[in-house]
Design a protein around this motif. Structure first.
Motif, mmCIF file in Angstrom:
data_model
loop_
_atom_site.group_PDB
_atom_site.id
_atom_site.type_symbol
_atom_site.label_atom_id
_atom_site.label_comp_id
_atom_site.label_asym_id
_atom_site.label_seq_id
_atom_site.Cartn_x
_atom_site.Cartn_y
_atom_site.Cartn_z
ATOM 1 N N THR A 30 0.845 -1.194 0.000
ATOM 2 C CA THR A 30 0.000 0.000 0.000
ATOM 3 C C THR A 30 0.876 1.239 0.000
ATOM 4 O OG1 THR A 30 -1.753 -1.129 1.229
ATOM 5 C CG2 THR A 30 -1.790 1.273 1.238
ATOM 6 N N VAL A 31 0.608 2.167 -0.887
ATOM 7 C CA VAL A 31 1.290 3.459 -0.891
ATOM 8 C C VAL A 31 0.667 4.318 0.203
ATOM 9 C CG1 VAL A 31 1.630 5.588 -2.217
ATOM 10 C CG2 VAL A 31 1.934 3.374 -3.327
ATOM 11 N N THR A 32 1.498 4.892 1.057
ATOM 12 C CA THR A 32 0.976 5.711 2.152
ATOM 13 C C THR A 32 0.439 7.043 1.620
ATOM 14 O OG1 THR A 32 3.057 6.866 2.602
ATOM 15 C CG2 THR A 32 2.721 4.725 3.688
ATOM 16 N N ASP A 33 -0.345 7.712 2.430
ATOM 17 C CA ASP A 33 -0.858 9.029 2.059
ATOM 18 C C ASP A 33 0.289 9.999 1.796
ATOM 19 O OD1 ASP A 33 -3.401 8.050 2.399
ATOM 20 O OD2 ASP A 33 -3.756 9.050 4.323
ATOM 21 N N GLU A 34 1.300 9.956 2.663
ATOM 22 C CA GLU A 34 2.438 10.867 2.502
ATOM 23 C C GLU A 34 3.188 10.587 1.205
ATOM 24 O OE1 GLU A 34 6.450 12.365 4.899
ATOM 25 O OE2 GLU A 34 5.100 10.892 5.814
ATOM 26 N N GLU A 35 3.384 9.317 0.884
ATOM 27 C CA GLU A 35 4.063 8.960 -0.366
ATOM 28 C C GLU A 35 3.255 9.428 -1.566
ATOM 29 O OE1 GLU A 35 6.476 4.878 0.841
ATOM 30 O OE2 GLU A 35 4.333 4.780 0.349
ATOM 31 N N LEU A 36 1.949 9.227 -1.523
ATOM 32 C CA LEU A 36 1.100 9.617 -2.645
ATOM 33 C C LEU A 36 1.148 11.123 -2.862
ATOM 34 C CD1 LEU A 36 -0.866 8.787 -4.844
ATOM 35 C CD2 LEU A 36 -2.717 8.981 -3.178
ATOM 36 N N ALA A 80 -3.484 -7.728 -17.124
ATOM 37 C CA ALA A 80 -2.958 -8.972 -16.562
ATOM 38 C C ALA A 80 -1.980 -8.742 -15.419
ATOM 39 C CB ALA A 80 -2.294 -9.793 -17.665
ATOM 40 N N TRP A 81 -1.298 -7.606 -15.419
ATOM 41 C CA TRP A 81 -0.316 -7.348 -14.359
ATOM 42 C C TRP A 81 -0.594 -6.058 -13.577
ATOM 43 C CZ3 TRP A 81 2.064 -2.716 -14.979
ATOM 44 C CH2 TRP A 81 2.134 -2.183 -16.286
ATOM 45 N N ALA A 82 -1.204 -5.067 -14.217
ATOM 46 C CA ALA A 82 -1.362 -3.754 -13.573
ATOM 47 C C ALA A 82 -2.299 -3.794 -12.375
ATOM 48 C CB ALA A 82 -1.853 -2.727 -14.593
ATOM 49 N N GLY A 83 -3.169 -4.781 -12.321
ATOM 50 C CA GLY A 83 -4.098 -4.889 -11.195
ATOM 51 C C GLY A 83 -3.436 -5.223 -9.875
ATOM 52 N N ASN A 84 -2.143 -5.542 -9.903
ATOM 53 C CA ASN A 84 -1.402 -5.778 -8.667
ATOM 54 C C ASN A 84 -0.723 -4.512 -8.138
ATOM 55 O OD1 ASN A 84 -1.991 -8.519 -8.426
ATOM 56 N ND2 ASN A 84 -0.287 -9.109 -9.745
ATOM 57 N N SER A 85 -0.733 -3.458 -8.932
ATOM 58 C CA SER A 85 -0.079 -2.223 -8.493
ATOM 59 C C SER A 85 -0.887 -1.582 -7.362
ATOM 60 C CB SER A 85 0.057 -1.246 -9.661
ATOM 61 O OG SER A 85 -1.218 -0.833 -10.126
ATOM 62 N N SER A 86 -0.224 -0.721 -6.609
ATOM 63 C CA SER A 86 -0.883 -0.062 -5.481
ATOM 64 C C SER A 86 -1.762 1.098 -5.919
ATOM 65 C CB SER A 86 0.172 0.468 -4.503
ATOM 66 O OG SER A 86 1.025 -0.572 -4.077
ATOM 67 N N VAL A 87 -1.335 1.772 -6.986
ATOM 68 C CA VAL A 87 -2.014 2.974 -7.462
ATOM 69 C C VAL A 87 -2.050 2.967 -8.984
ATOM 70 C CG1 VAL A 87 -1.947 5.517 -7.515
ATOM 71 C CG2 VAL A 87 -1.208 4.305 -5.460
ATOM 72 N N LEU A 88 -3.151 3.426 -9.563
ATOM 73 C CA LEU A 88 -3.241 3.674 -10.992
ATOM 74 C C LEU A 88 -3.579 5.149 -11.190
ATOM 75 C CD1 LEU A 88 -5.230 0.569 -12.318
ATOM 76 C CD2 LEU A 88 -2.804 1.080 -12.701
ATOM 77 N N ILE A 89 -2.803 5.811 -12.031
ATOM 78 C CA ILE A 89 -2.997 7.241 -12.269
ATOM 79 C C ILE A 89 -3.148 7.497 -13.761
ATOM 80 C CG2 ILE A 89 -1.990 9.542 -12.050
ATOM 81 C CD1 ILE A 89 -0.512 8.624 -9.604
ATOM 82 N N ALA A 90 -4.256 8.089 -14.149
ATOM 83 C CA ALA A 90 -4.476 8.459 -15.548
ATOM 84 C C ALA A 90 -4.117 9.928 -15.721
ATOM 85 C CB ALA A 90 -5.941 8.235 -15.933
ATOM 86 N N ALA A 91 -3.246 10.189 -16.680
ATOM 87 C CA ALA A 91 -2.824 11.566 -16.969
ATOM 88 C C ALA A 91 -3.671 12.116 -18.111
ATOM 89 C CB ALA A 91 -1.346 11.590 -17.346
ATOM 90 N N HIS A 116 8.329 13.517 -13.905
ATOM 91 C CA HIS A 116 8.708 13.918 -12.549
ATOM 92 C C HIS A 116 8.119 12.952 -11.527
ATOM 93 C CE1 HIS A 116 10.411 18.206 -12.573
ATOM 94 N NE2 HIS A 116 10.620 17.665 -13.756
ATOM 95 N N LEU A 117 6.890 12.574 -11.726
ATOM 96 C CA LEU A 117 6.240 11.635 -10.823
ATOM 97 C C LEU A 117 6.986 10.303 -10.800
ATOM 98 C CD1 LEU A 117 2.438 11.070 -10.503
ATOM 99 C CD2 LEU A 117 3.939 9.113 -10.831
ATOM 100 N N SER A 118 7.413 9.827 -11.967
ATOM 101 C CA SER A 118 8.080 8.521 -12.033
ATOM 102 C C SER A 118 9.446 8.546 -11.367
ATOM 103 C CB SER A 118 8.192 8.051 -13.490
ATOM 104 O OG SER A 118 9.118 8.826 -14.214
ATOM 105 N N LEU A 124 11.484 7.295 -3.770
ATOM 106 C CA LEU A 124 10.786 6.772 -2.593
ATOM 107 C C LEU A 124 10.921 5.260 -2.455
ATOM 108 C CD1 LEU A 124 7.470 8.845 -2.810
ATOM 109 C CD2 LEU A 124 9.385 9.213 -1.233
ATOM 110 N N GLY A 125 11.664 4.637 -3.373
ATOM 111 C CA GLY A 125 11.795 3.184 -3.347
ATOM 112 C C GLY A 125 10.639 2.465 -4.014
ATOM 113 N N LEU A 126 9.831 3.207 -4.767
ATOM 114 C CA LEU A 126 8.700 2.633 -5.500
ATOM 115 C C LEU A 126 9.065 2.516 -6.970
ATOM 116 C CD1 LEU A 126 5.924 4.836 -3.854
ATOM 117 C CD2 LEU A 126 6.534 2.480 -3.257
#
Length: 200
Positions: A30-36, A80-91, A116-118, A124-126
């Motif tokens: 889980t990505v924390t609120d602070e990390e997000l 097939a794989w993205a559903g395991n990620s903690s967050v999905l962001i549409a730009a 920049h986000l990436s 952050l180690g993500l």
């Protein structure tokens, strides 16, 4: 140095050399609120022509409605794989300026914000994996994106998991040697195709 570190011609900052786009994400992370917020702040402070800031982001965390709606717009190979990620962001990019004229740099600026986000994710180690394989119109409809705004990409964010957890085809891609086109085939001077006379 990670085995996924880019083999660059000369040294670049580790955040850039070590950044890569995995498909194997830890489904329990889980990505924390602070990390997000840190990730979003990095995007917010990206360079922007005339400070127009054309980017908008739709942010979903695993388990919430926004996440599921974004996930549903991905092509099957990405689902097939993205559903395991903690967050999905549409730009999404604003296609017009406030005066109604076309914003020709909107996609460029929005790409900078995602970049920049990436990089912040890696700091952050993500990890982040950007995708063009999604249905923009379905995303527009399901998430009420107004006219004049163009969905550009979806980024999966989270913690890295073992490549062995992926299906064989994806596992091979996950562990393949990282490659880029040579400098001489990318950076030109004097005329198109003439390599820039710099570097080793």
């Amino acid at each position: 140095m990670s085995p996924r570190t880019a083999h660059t011609t000369v040294a670049v900052h580790p955040l850039l050399a070590e950044r890569w786009s995995p498909r194997s994400f830890d489904a329990t992370h889980t990505v924390t609120d602070e990390e997000l917020v840190s990730l979003l702040e990095a995007a917010r402070w990206a360079p922007s022509a005339r400070n127009t800031q054309p980017w908008r982001f739709l942010v979903g965390r695993r388990g919430d409605t926004t996440y599921q709606q974004i996930l549903a717009t991905l092509v099957p190979g990405n689902q097939a794989w993205a559903g395991n990620s903690s967050v999905l962001i549409a730009a999404v990019a604003a296609e017009r300026l406030e005066n109604g004229t076309a914003h020709h740099g909107a996609a460029y600026d929005t790409g900078l914000a995602v970049a920049h986000l990436s990089v912040q994710a890696h700091a952050l180690g993500l990890h982040a994996h950007q995708m063009g394989g999604f249905d923009p119109e379905r995303l527009r409809v399901s998430l009420d994106v107004p006219d004049g705004y163009r969905p550009l990409t979806v980024t999966a964010l989270g913690a890295l998991a073992a490549a062995d957890l992926l299906p064989e085809e994806l596992r091979v891609r996950e562990t393949a040697v990282r490659e880029r086109r040579p400098l001489a085939e990318t950076f030109f001077a004097e005329s198109w195709g003439k390599p820039l006379p710099a570097g080793p």
